[in-house]
Design a protein around this motif. Structure first.
Motif, PDB file in Angstrom:
ATOM      1  N   SER A 208      -5.595  15.110   2.964  1.00 30.44           N
ATOM      2  CA  SER A 208      -5.359  16.504   3.304  1.00 30.44           C
ATOM      3  C   SER A 208      -5.823  17.358   2.146  1.00 30.44           C
ATOM      4  N   ALA A 209      -5.780  18.654   2.353  1.00 31.37           N
ATOM      5  CA  ALA A 209      -6.170  19.564   1.282  1.00 31.37           C
ATOM      6  C   ALA A 209      -5.228  19.407   0.083  1.00 31.37           C
ATOM      7  N   ALA A 210      -4.014  18.897   0.318  1.00 25.76           N
ATOM      8  CA  ALA A 210      -3.028  18.759  -0.750  1.00 25.76           C
ATOM      9  C   ALA A 210      -3.214  17.472  -1.549  1.00 25.76           C
ATOM     10  N   GLY A 211      -4.107  16.560  -1.116  1.00 24.49           N
ATOM     11  CA  GLY A 211      -4.325  15.323  -1.852  1.00 24.49           C
ATOM     12  C   GLY A 211      -4.160  14.123  -0.946  1.00 24.49           C
ATOM     13  N   PRO A 212      -4.228  12.924  -1.522  1.00 26.85           N
ATOM     14  CA  PRO A 212      -4.152  11.718  -0.701  1.00 26.85           C
ATOM     15  C   PRO A 212      -2.765  11.536  -0.117  1.00 26.85           C
ATOM     16  N   GLU A 213      -2.723  10.793   0.977  1.00 19.61           N
ATOM     17  CA  GLU A 213      -1.438  10.510   1.597  1.00 19.61           C
ATOM     18  C   GLU A 213      -0.647   9.551   0.722  1.00 19.61           C
ATOM     19  N   PRO A 214       0.684   9.505   0.886  1.00 19.81           N
ATOM     20  CA  PRO A 214       1.493   8.600   0.071  1.00 19.81           C
ATOM     21  C   PRO A 214       1.022   7.156   0.226  1.00 19.81           C
ATOM     22  N   GLY A 215       0.994   6.422  -0.864  1.00 19.34           N
ATOM     23  CA  GLY A 215       0.600   5.025  -0.835  1.00 19.34           C
ATOM     24  C   GLY A 215      -0.893   4.816  -0.936  1.00 19.34           C
ATOM     25  N   ARG A 216      -1.675   5.906  -1.163  1.00 18.91           N
ATOM     26  CA  ARG A 216      -3.127   5.789  -1.274  1.00 18.91           C
ATOM     27  C   ARG A 216      -3.613   6.507  -2.512  1.00 18.91           C
ATOM     28  N   SER A 217      -4.656   5.966  -3.105  1.00 18.94           N
ATOM     29  CA  SER A 217      -5.286   6.633  -4.228  1.00 18.94           C
ATOM     30  C   SER A 217      -6.250   7.681  -3.694  1.00 18.94           C
ATOM     31  N   ASP A 218      -6.862   8.451  -4.587  1.00 21.64           N
ATOM     32  CA  ASP A 218      -7.842   9.430  -4.152  1.00 21.64           C
ATOM     33  C   ASP A 218      -9.005   8.771  -3.437  1.00 21.64           C
ATOM     34  N   ALA A 219      -9.320   7.526  -3.734  1.00 19.81           N
ATOM     35  CA  ALA A 219     -10.427   6.816  -3.089  1.00 19.81           C
ATOM     36  C   ALA A 219     -10.005   6.218  -1.759  1.00 19.81           C
ATOM     37  N   GLY A 220      -8.758   6.397  -1.348  1.00 20.39           N
ATOM     38  CA  GLY A 220      -8.292   5.897  -0.069  1.00 20.39           C
ATOM     39  C   GLY A 220      -7.763   4.478  -0.098  1.00 20.39           C
ATOM     40  N   ARG A 221      -7.761   3.838  -1.255  1.00 25.36           N
ATOM     41  CA  ARG A 221      -7.258   2.472  -1.347  1.00 25.36           C
ATOM     42  C   ARG A 221      -5.741   2.483  -1.474  1.00 25.36           C
ATOM     43  N   SER A 222      -5.124   1.440  -0.955  1.00 26.90           N
ATOM     44  CA  SER A 222      -3.679   1.322  -1.041  1.00 26.90           C
ATOM     45  C   SER A 222      -3.255   1.201  -2.501  1.00 26.90           C
ATOM     46  N   THR A 223      -2.209   1.896  -2.852  1.00 29.93           N
ATOM     47  CA  THR A 223      -1.667   1.769  -4.208  1.00 29.93           C
ATOM     48  C   THR A 223      -0.610   0.687  -4.255  1.00 29.93           C
ATOM     49  N   ALA A 224      -0.329   0.068  -3.111  1.00 28.40           N
ATOM     50  CA  ALA A 224       0.589  -1.061  -2.995  1.00 28.40           C
ATOM     51  C   ALA A 224       1.944  -0.770  -3.626  1.00 28.40           C
ATOM     52  N   GLY A 225       2.328   0.468  -3.611  1.00 27.24           N
ATOM     53  CA  GLY A 225       3.642   0.833  -4.118  1.00 27.24           C
ATOM     54  C   GLY A 225       4.678   0.757  -3.015  1.00 27.24           C
ATOM     55  N   ALA A 226       5.924   1.001  -3.386  1.00 28.45           N
ATOM     56  CA  ALA A 226       7.009   0.947  -2.412  1.00 28.45           C
ATOM     57  C   ALA A 226       6.847   2.000  -1.332  1.00 28.45           C
ATOM     58  N   SER A 227       6.111   3.073  -1.604  1.00 20.87           N
ATOM     59  CA  SER A 227       5.967   4.132  -0.622  1.00 20.87           C
ATOM     60  C   SER A 227       4.880   3.839   0.405  1.00 20.87           C
ATOM     61  N   GLY A 228       4.014   2.825   0.180  1.00 19.59           N
ATOM     62  CA  GLY A 228       2.928   2.502   1.101  1.00 19.59           C
ATOM     63  C   GLY A 228       3.431   1.722   2.304  1.00 19.59           C
ATOM     64  N   PRO A 229       2.664   1.764   3.379  1.00 24.10           N
ATOM     65  CA  PRO A 229       3.065   1.018   4.577  1.00 24.10           C
ATOM     66  C   PRO A 229       2.955  -0.486   4.354  1.00 24.10           C
ATOM     67  N   SER A 230       3.809  -1.225   5.016  1.00 23.07           N
ATOM     68  CA  SER A 230       3.781  -2.682   4.916  1.00 23.07           C
ATOM     69  C   SER A 230       2.598  -3.223   5.730  1.00 23.07           C
ATOM     70  N   VAL A 231       2.315  -4.490   5.546  1.00 22.04           N
ATOM     71  CA  VAL A 231       1.238  -5.133   6.300  1.00 22.04           C
ATOM     72  C   VAL A 231       1.534  -5.049   7.795  1.00 22.04           C
ATOM     73  N   LEU A 232       2.770  -5.274   8.177  1.00 20.26           N
ATOM     74  CA  LEU A 232       3.136  -5.205   9.593  1.00 20.26           C
ATOM     75  C   LEU A 232       2.950  -3.792  10.139  1.00 20.26           C
ATOM     76  N   GLU A 233       3.318  -2.800   9.356  1.00 18.21           N
ATOM     77  CA  GLU A 233       3.126  -1.405   9.789  1.00 18.21           C
ATOM     78  C   GLU A 233       1.648  -1.077   9.932  1.00 18.21           C
ATOM     79  N   ARG A 234       0.828  -1.547   8.984  1.00 21.31           N
ATOM     80  CA  ARG A 234      -0.611  -1.300   9.067  1.00 21.31           C
ATOM     81  C   ARG A 234      -1.206  -2.015  10.268  1.00 21.31           C
ATOM     82  N   ALA A 235      -0.732  -3.223  10.550  1.00 17.58           N
ATOM     83  CA  ALA A 235      -1.232  -3.975  11.708  1.00 17.58           C
ATOM     84  C   ALA A 235      -0.838  -3.287  13.013  1.00 17.58           C
ATOM     85  N   ALA A 236       0.401  -2.828  13.099  1.00 14.50           N
ATOM     86  CA  ALA A 236       0.856  -2.149  14.317  1.00 14.50           C
ATOM     87  C   ALA A 236       0.084  -0.850  14.536  1.00 14.50           C
TER      88      ALA A 236
END
Length: 191
Positions: free
Chosen positions: A27-55
């Motif tokens: 968004s104009a405000a920056g990357p979504e939670p759990g993602r770096s500016d390059a769009g990669r997962s930051t694998a932090g507690a705030s990122g979606p789980s593998v099951l959530e990403r699969a669903a």
């Protein structure tokens, strides 16, 4: 009805596109939670789980498969193919395991095609966000891998249709155009 379902699914995809017209996933405000500016997962507690990403990927895969199906139906309506590739696969499978079940080929084709697209979407939902590159490019590459694994691999090995490189122009157009649309939508929304 299908468009209502697709609209509901797309609307529920956590508002990936901002009102400012930003690319999905940011968004104009920056990357979504759990993602770096390059769009990669930051694998932090705030990122979606593998099951959530699969669903989420499965839901997007379903929408992408619906769009792919529209392209394939248009190609059939133009007279480039008589039967769509998913129908050939289902009819061949039914003929081998339950020849009397051919009267159910049409509804089984719809279910099988949507399930295959959703299943592949689930895989992409997990691997897409961790692969570098633009979302759409990743989606198209993924769809091309699925296309080649299917139509140069297991589908001809099962004796259903010849490999892609031996297909008539109409069938090749159906498969290439359909998978390009699938990959574009999948990558844009889930990448």
């Amino acid at each position: 009805m299908t468009s209502d379902v697709a609209a509901d699914v797309v609307e529920g995809l956590d508002d990936r596109v901002s009102a400012a017209g930003a690319e999905p996933g940011g968004s104009a405000a920056g990357p979504e939670p759990g993602r770096s500016d390059a769009g990669r997962s930051t694998a932090g507690a705030s990122g979606p789980s593998v099951l959530e990403r699969a669903a989420r990927g499965a839901a997007i895969g379903l929408v992408a498969t619906m769009a792919m199906s529209v392209v394939m139906i248009i190609i059939r309506a133009l007279g480039l193919v008589d039967k769509l590739a998913p129908r050939l696969i289902v009819e061949s499978t039914i003929a081998q395991v339950a020849p009397r079940g051919l009267r159910h080929a049409k509804p089984l084709t719809v279910v099988a095609h949507l399930a295959f697209g959703a299943g592949n979407g689930a895989v992409f939902g997990v691997v897409g966000p961790v692969v570098r590159g633009s979302r759409v490019a990743k989606g198209i590459v993924f769809a091309t891998v699925v296309l080649l694994a299917s139509y140069e691999g297991w589908v001809p090995a099962a004796g259903i249709v010849p490999p892609l490189h031996r297909q008539r122009a109409g069938r090749a157009t159906e498969l290439l155009a359909g998978h390009a649309v699938y990959g574009t939508i999948l990558g844009w929304l889930a990448g």
